[in-house]
Design a protein around this motif. Structure first.
Motif, PDB file in Angstrom:
ATOM      1  N   LYS A  72       1.026  -1.299  -0.106  1.00  0.00           N
ATOM      2  CA  LYS A  72       0.370  -0.066  -0.013  1.00  0.00           C
ATOM      3  C   LYS A  72       0.765   1.387   0.037  1.00  0.00           C
ATOM      4  O   LYS A  72       0.255   2.280  -0.436  1.00  0.00           O
ATOM      5  CB  LYS A  72      -0.945  -0.170   1.140  1.00  0.00           C
ATOM      6  CG  LYS A  72      -2.031  -1.137   1.177  1.00  0.00           C
ATOM      7  CD  LYS A  72      -3.056  -1.011   2.106  1.00  0.00           C
ATOM      8  CE  LYS A  72      -3.992  -2.148   2.367  1.00  0.00           C
ATOM      9  NZ  LYS A  72      -4.861  -2.070   3.502  1.00  0.00           N
ATOM     10  N   SER A  73       2.027   1.185   0.429  1.00  0.00           N
ATOM     11  CA  SER A  73       2.907   2.430   0.691  1.00  0.00           C
ATOM     12  C   SER A  73       3.308   2.736  -0.836  1.00  0.00           C
ATOM     13  O   SER A  73       3.945   3.751  -1.166  1.00  0.00           O
ATOM     14  CB  SER A  73       4.429   1.773   1.227  1.00  0.00           C
ATOM     15  OG  SER A  73       4.766   0.900   0.428  1.00  0.00           O
ATOM     16  N   ALA A  74       3.120   1.963  -1.936  1.00  0.00           N
ATOM     17  CA  ALA A  74       3.329   2.284  -3.490  1.00  0.00           C
ATOM     18  C   ALA A  74       2.290   3.280  -3.849  1.00  0.00           C
ATOM     19  O   ALA A  74       2.627   3.785  -4.894  1.00  0.00           O
ATOM     20  CB  ALA A  74       3.460   0.971  -4.351  1.00  0.00           C
ATOM     21  N   ILE A  75       1.056   3.085  -3.253  1.00  0.00           N
ATOM     22  CA  ILE A  75      -0.036   3.964  -3.891  1.00  0.00           C
ATOM     23  C   ILE A  75       0.282   5.330  -3.730  1.00  0.00           C
ATOM     24  O   ILE A  75       0.320   6.038  -2.815  1.00  0.00           O
ATOM     25  CB  ILE A  75      -1.498   3.500  -3.157  1.00  0.00           C
ATOM     26  CG1 ILE A  75      -1.648   2.113  -3.396  1.00  0.00           C
ATOM     27  CG2 ILE A  75      -2.596   4.365  -3.617  1.00  0.00           C
ATOM     28  CD1 ILE A  75      -2.726   1.438  -2.590  1.00  0.00           C
ATOM     29  N   ALA A  76       0.351   6.248  -4.771  1.00  0.00           N
ATOM     30  CA  ALA A  76       0.571   7.588  -4.776  1.00  0.00           C
ATOM     31  C   ALA A  76      -0.598   8.383  -4.594  1.00  0.00           C
ATOM     32  O   ALA A  76      -0.828   9.321  -3.960  1.00  0.00           O
ATOM     33  CB  ALA A  76       1.124   8.123  -6.255  1.00  0.00           C
ATOM     34  N   GLY A  77      -1.865   7.959  -4.875  1.00  0.00           N
ATOM     35  CA  GLY A  77      -3.213   8.622  -4.780  1.00  0.00           C
ATOM     36  C   GLY A  77      -4.278   7.636  -5.410  1.00  0.00           C
ATOM     37  O   GLY A  77      -4.159   6.764  -6.081  1.00  0.00           O
ATOM     38  N   ALA A 451      -7.062   7.062 -13.986  1.00  0.00           N
ATOM     39  CA  ALA A 451      -5.711   7.029 -13.360  1.00  0.00           C
ATOM     40  C   ALA A 451      -4.754   8.154 -14.280  1.00  0.00           C
ATOM     41  O   ALA A 451      -3.881   8.632 -13.430  1.00  0.00           O
ATOM     42  CB  ALA A 451      -5.151   5.564 -13.665  1.00  0.00           C
ATOM     43  N   ILE A 452      -5.213   8.140 -15.409  1.00  0.00           N
ATOM     44  CA  ILE A 452      -4.281   9.236 -16.279  1.00  0.00           C
ATOM     45  C   ILE A 452      -4.507  10.734 -15.669  1.00  0.00           C
ATOM     46  O   ILE A 452      -3.654  11.501 -15.291  1.00  0.00           O
ATOM     47  CB  ILE A 452      -4.788   9.379 -17.754  1.00  0.00           C
ATOM     48  CG1 ILE A 452      -4.140   8.042 -18.450  1.00  0.00           C
ATOM     49  CG2 ILE A 452      -4.115  10.523 -18.335  1.00  0.00           C
ATOM     50  CD1 ILE A 452      -4.715   7.603 -19.874  1.00  0.00           C
ATOM     51  N   ASP A 453      -6.007  10.782 -15.186  1.00  0.00           N
ATOM     52  CA  ASP A 453      -6.191  12.106 -14.484  1.00  0.00           C
ATOM     53  C   ASP A 453      -5.385  12.438 -13.317  1.00  0.00           C
ATOM     54  O   ASP A 453      -4.829  13.231 -12.969  1.00  0.00           O
ATOM     55  CB  ASP A 453      -7.547  12.134 -13.983  1.00  0.00           C
ATOM     56  CG  ASP A 453      -8.536  12.940 -15.270  1.00  0.00           C
ATOM     57  OD1 ASP A 453      -7.871  13.659 -15.863  1.00  0.00           O
ATOM     58  OD2 ASP A 453      -9.726  12.395 -15.617  1.00  0.00           O
ATOM     59  N   LEU A 458      -1.105  14.479  -9.936  1.00  0.00           N
ATOM     60  CA  LEU A 458       0.056  14.275  -8.880  1.00  0.00           C
ATOM     61  C   LEU A 458       1.256  14.561  -9.351  1.00  0.00           C
ATOM     62  O   LEU A 458       2.446  14.479  -8.726  1.00  0.00           O
ATOM     63  CB  LEU A 458      -0.108  12.793  -8.348  1.00  0.00           C
ATOM     64  CG  LEU A 458      -1.288  12.324  -7.645  1.00  0.00           C
ATOM     65  CD1 LEU A 458      -1.569  10.834  -7.473  1.00  0.00           C
ATOM     66  CD2 LEU A 458      -1.446  12.973  -6.178  1.00  0.00           C
ATOM     67  N   ARG A 459       1.390  15.206 -10.510  1.00  0.00           N
ATOM     68  CA  ARG A 459       2.609  15.503 -11.190  1.00  0.00           C
ATOM     69  C   ARG A 459       3.508  14.257 -11.490  1.00  0.00           C
ATOM     70  O   ARG A 459       4.823  14.525 -11.575  1.00  0.00           O
ATOM     71  CB  ARG A 459       3.438  16.534 -10.619  1.00  0.00           C
ATOM     72  CG  ARG A 459       2.347  17.866 -10.162  1.00  0.00           C
ATOM     73  CD  ARG A 459       2.401  18.514 -11.550  1.00  0.00           C
ATOM     74  NE  ARG A 459       1.691  19.854 -11.623  1.00  0.00           N
ATOM     75  CZ  ARG A 459       0.194  19.811 -11.438  1.00  0.00           C
ATOM     76  NH1 ARG A 459      -0.585  19.021 -11.653  1.00  0.00           N
ATOM     77  NH2 ARG A 459      -0.205  21.127 -11.163  1.00  0.00           N
ATOM     78  N   PRO A 462       3.973  15.068 -16.477  1.00  0.00           N
ATOM     79  CA  PRO A 462       4.077  16.390 -16.613  1.00  0.00           C
ATOM     80  C   PRO A 462       2.667  17.185 -17.089  1.00  0.00           C
ATOM     81  O   PRO A 462       2.187  18.313 -16.865  1.00  0.00           O
ATOM     82  CB  PRO A 462       5.302  16.735 -17.466  1.00  0.00           C
ATOM     83  CG  PRO A 462       5.505  15.672 -18.314  1.00  0.00           C
ATOM     84  CD  PRO A 462       5.166  14.458 -17.214  1.00  0.00           C
ATOM     85  N   ASP A 463       2.197  16.372 -18.248  1.00  0.00           N
ATOM     86  CA  ASP A 463       0.887  16.737 -19.011  1.00  0.00           C
ATOM     87  C   ASP A 463       0.198  15.684 -19.608  1.00  0.00           C
ATOM     88  O   ASP A 463       0.623  14.403 -19.375  1.00  0.00           O
ATOM     89  CB  ASP A 463       1.319  17.884 -19.955  1.00  0.00           C
ATOM     90  CG  ASP A 463       2.395  17.326 -20.890  1.00  0.00           C
ATOM     91  OD1 ASP A 463       2.380  16.343 -21.323  1.00  0.00           O
ATOM     92  OD2 ASP A 463       3.435  18.027 -21.021  1.00  0.00           O
ATOM     93  N   PHE A 464      -0.974  16.161 -20.011  1.00  0.00           N
ATOM     94  CA  PHE A 464      -1.969  14.839 -20.576  1.00  0.00           C
ATOM     95  C   PHE A 464      -1.283  14.297 -21.822  1.00  0.00           C
ATOM     96  O   PHE A 464      -1.478  13.073 -22.039  1.00  0.00           O
ATOM     97  CB  PHE A 464      -3.269  15.385 -20.691  1.00  0.00           C
ATOM     98  CG  PHE A 464      -4.237  15.402 -19.695  1.00  0.00           C
ATOM     99  CD1 PHE A 464      -4.697  14.652 -19.180  1.00  0.00           C
ATOM    100  CD2 PHE A 464      -4.088  16.635 -18.883  1.00  0.00           C
ATOM    101  CE1 PHE A 464      -5.547  14.682 -17.942  1.00  0.00           C
ATOM    102  CE2 PHE A 464      -4.904  16.922 -17.802  1.00  0.00           C
ATOM    103  CZ  PHE A 464      -5.546  15.758 -17.167  1.00  0.00           C
ATOM    104  N   ASP A 465      -0.516  15.232 -22.726  1.00  0.00           N
ATOM    105  CA  ASP A 465       0.087  14.486 -23.888  1.00  0.00           C
ATOM    106  C   ASP A 465       1.174  13.488 -23.507  1.00  0.00           C
ATOM    107  O   ASP A 465       1.206  12.417 -24.220  1.00  0.00           O
ATOM    108  CB  ASP A 465       0.625  15.501 -24.631  1.00  0.00           C
ATOM    109  CG  ASP A 465      -0.205  16.468 -25.413  1.00  0.00           C
ATOM    110  OD1 ASP A 465      -1.374  16.140 -25.905  1.00  0.00           O
ATOM    111  OD2 ASP A 465      -0.007  17.852 -25.582  1.00  0.00           O
TER     112      ASP A 465
END
Length: 517
Positions: A72-77, A451-453, A458-459, A462-465
């Motif tokens: 669970k520690s690997a979950i960034a968000g 997940a892409i959002d 969460l940076r 860097p961007d959607f592209d």
């Protein structure tokens, strides 16, 4: 083992899924909990207890932890996507006041006072009064206020399912702009609640304070509370990042960020979507929906009873395949696809118009389904193939309408949803559209879009592209067969496109005779 993963929760119509994605878009772990879409106390009603959705979400998460070794520690968000237009009334303590009205609910509130003043005069002038009246009749809030006024008076917040589940996870009444699809006072052009003078406040009277606060996809909705952590097993304090509704997330997860890429969703509702930075209404007064990309729009044409028709056929005509499939331990759709593959393109002249449920304007509220061209050679197999072809014809018509309004030609297709798993359905789609048709690398495109959002929010990208380049790809491309395409082109132009205009007067007569009130 990846250093960082994202937990995406996808509450669809048929199931709740808890999904762990890597930053390269790989689905690392998955838990799926089937759900009953709704119960019905009266014909046409479709309701479900909000608490049932929450407990199913908790079950899916707890099941996931038992099935994976990812720490669970690997979950960034965490991020959340849900079915659209399912509405929940809650009191000041966040307790549901009544069952949720699920998007499949068909009840209407007829006879409401028409919009008056400047807006009313304008709608009469442009002949849109009927469309606005349809909006009023379909609004869940109007039905509750009219039929259950005591519950409406107690309503502290009127939420979409996404807003309700966000509250259960964070304790805040907040939602994503990307989830706002429904009959309520939302400004689809500015992607915010409508201004005080907007006609929607007349059409669906309510207090602005009854609606949640809104943030854009990629922004933080809140953090996981201690109570939610205990119920779900998600670590307390993790950020919950805003995503969008499931269809919008499917578009993003399929990699369809450019307007020339059409995203077909072969789900319960079949749709064709394109992402645009410019606001465009494919059908006047029917707005594009919010995209899963901040500030963008998802131009969408719907076939309301889309791949639901496959389930309908299976239940009504596929008993033999269901029995054999159970013995073989495969899905009945595998055998139905084999059935369809035995039928030549064009189903030997059998054409189906898939309007088993009406539309708002194109098709109109009088629309019904139709099958024409029967002869003594036709079997169940021909009907099944005609369903698949009819859905593709209808979506091709939507593609052409989108192109005409947006002035952007669609040159390639991606297909997601349950029907995308059928090679036969994708080849048929490529042939009817005359375009290369790709299957994304994962079936879980709505969860991947969410997940892409989160990855961008969460940076972690860097961007959607960049996120789309790194997290999406195609697994197989189906090219149109020229001979088959020529057959479909003739049937589409010479027969299918003329069906609705020829049958519309008969549909209206049926409505007048069978529903005289």
């Amino acid at each position: 083992m990846p250093d960082q993963v994202i937990l995406a929760i996808d509450n669809g119509t048929q199931s709740v899924r808890a999904l762990l994605f890597g930053l390269d878009g790989t689905l690392i772990a998955k838990s799926r909990v089937p759900i009953e879409p709704y119960f019905s106390q009266h014909p046409g009603w479709a309701e479900q207890h909000p608490e049932y959705f929450w407990t199913s979400l908790c079950h899916a998460c707890q099941q996931l932890w038992r099935q994976t070794d990812v720490p669970k520690s690997a979950i960034a968000g965490v991020t959340l996507t849900t079915q659209r237009a399912t509405m929940v009334n809650v009191d000041r303590d966040g307790k549901p006041l009544r069952p949720a009205m699920v998007w499949l609910d068909q009840r209407r509130t007829e006879g409401l006072p028409p919009i008056g003043g400047y807006w009313g005069a304008l709608f009469k002038l442009v002949r849109m009064s009927g469309t606005v009246a349809y909006f009023q009749a379909e609004a869940e809030a109007n039905w509750i206020r009219h039929h259950q006024p005591e519950l409406w008076d107690k309503t502290y917040k009127f939420l979409l399912l996404s807003g309700y589940l966000t509250y259960r996870l964070t304790g805040h009444f907040v939602d994503s702009t990307g989830c706002q699809v429904g009959y309520f006072p939302f400004d689809y052009k500015k992607l915010c609640w409508a201004s005080p003078r907007d006609w929607k406040w007349q059409a669906v009277p309510m207090d602005r304070a009854q609606l949640p606060d809104l943030v854009r996809p990629g922004e933080m909705l809140g953090t996981i509370t201690a109570d939610a952590a205990e119920a779900t097993g998600i670590p307390a304090g993790l950020p919950l990042i805003a995503a969008a509704a499931d269809k919008a997330c499917e578009v993003l997860g399929s990699g369809c960020l450019e307007p020339h890429v059409g995203c077909l969703s072969y789900g319960t509702t079949a749709t064709i979507n394109t992402t645009h930075r410019k606001y465009v209404e494919a059908i006047p007064l029917v707005p594009p929906f919010p995209s899963a990309v901040p500030g963008a729009y998802s131009l969408e044409i719907q076939i309301y009873r889309g791949y639901w028709m496959v389930s309908w056929f299976k239940q009504e005509f596929g008993y033999r395949e269901m029995l054999i499939a159970e013995e073989m331990a495969v899905e009945p759709e595998v055998l139905l696809d084999e059935l369809a593959s035995e039928v030549p393109p064009g189903s030997m002249g059998l054409l189906l118009q898939p309007y088993w449920s009406p539309g708002v304007k194109i098709p109109g509220p009088e629309a019904r389904g139709a099958i024409i061209g029967f002869s003594d050679v036709h079997t169940r197999a021909h009907i099944y193939r005609a369903i698949l072809e009819g859905l593709a014809y209808a979506l091709r018509e939507g593609k052409e309408r989108t192109e005409k309004r947006s002035h952007v030609p669609i040159t390639e297709l991606r297909v997601s949803g349950g029907g995308s798993q059928s090679d036969g359905a994708l080849q048929l789609t490529a042939d009817i559209f005359g375009l290369p048709t790709a299957r994304p690398h994962t079936y879980e495109t709505s969860g991947l879009g969410a997940a892409i959002d989160a990855a961008v929010g969460l940076r972690l990208h860097p961007d959607f592209d960049t996120a789309i380049r790194d997290m999406t790809r195609v697994s197989r491309v189906f090219e149109p067969d020229p001979k088959t395409q020529a057959i479909y082109d003739q049937l589409y132009h010479r027969v299918y496109k003329k069906m609705y205009s020829h049958l519309q007067p008969l549909y209206k007569a049926i409505r007048d005779i069978t529903n005289p009130e």
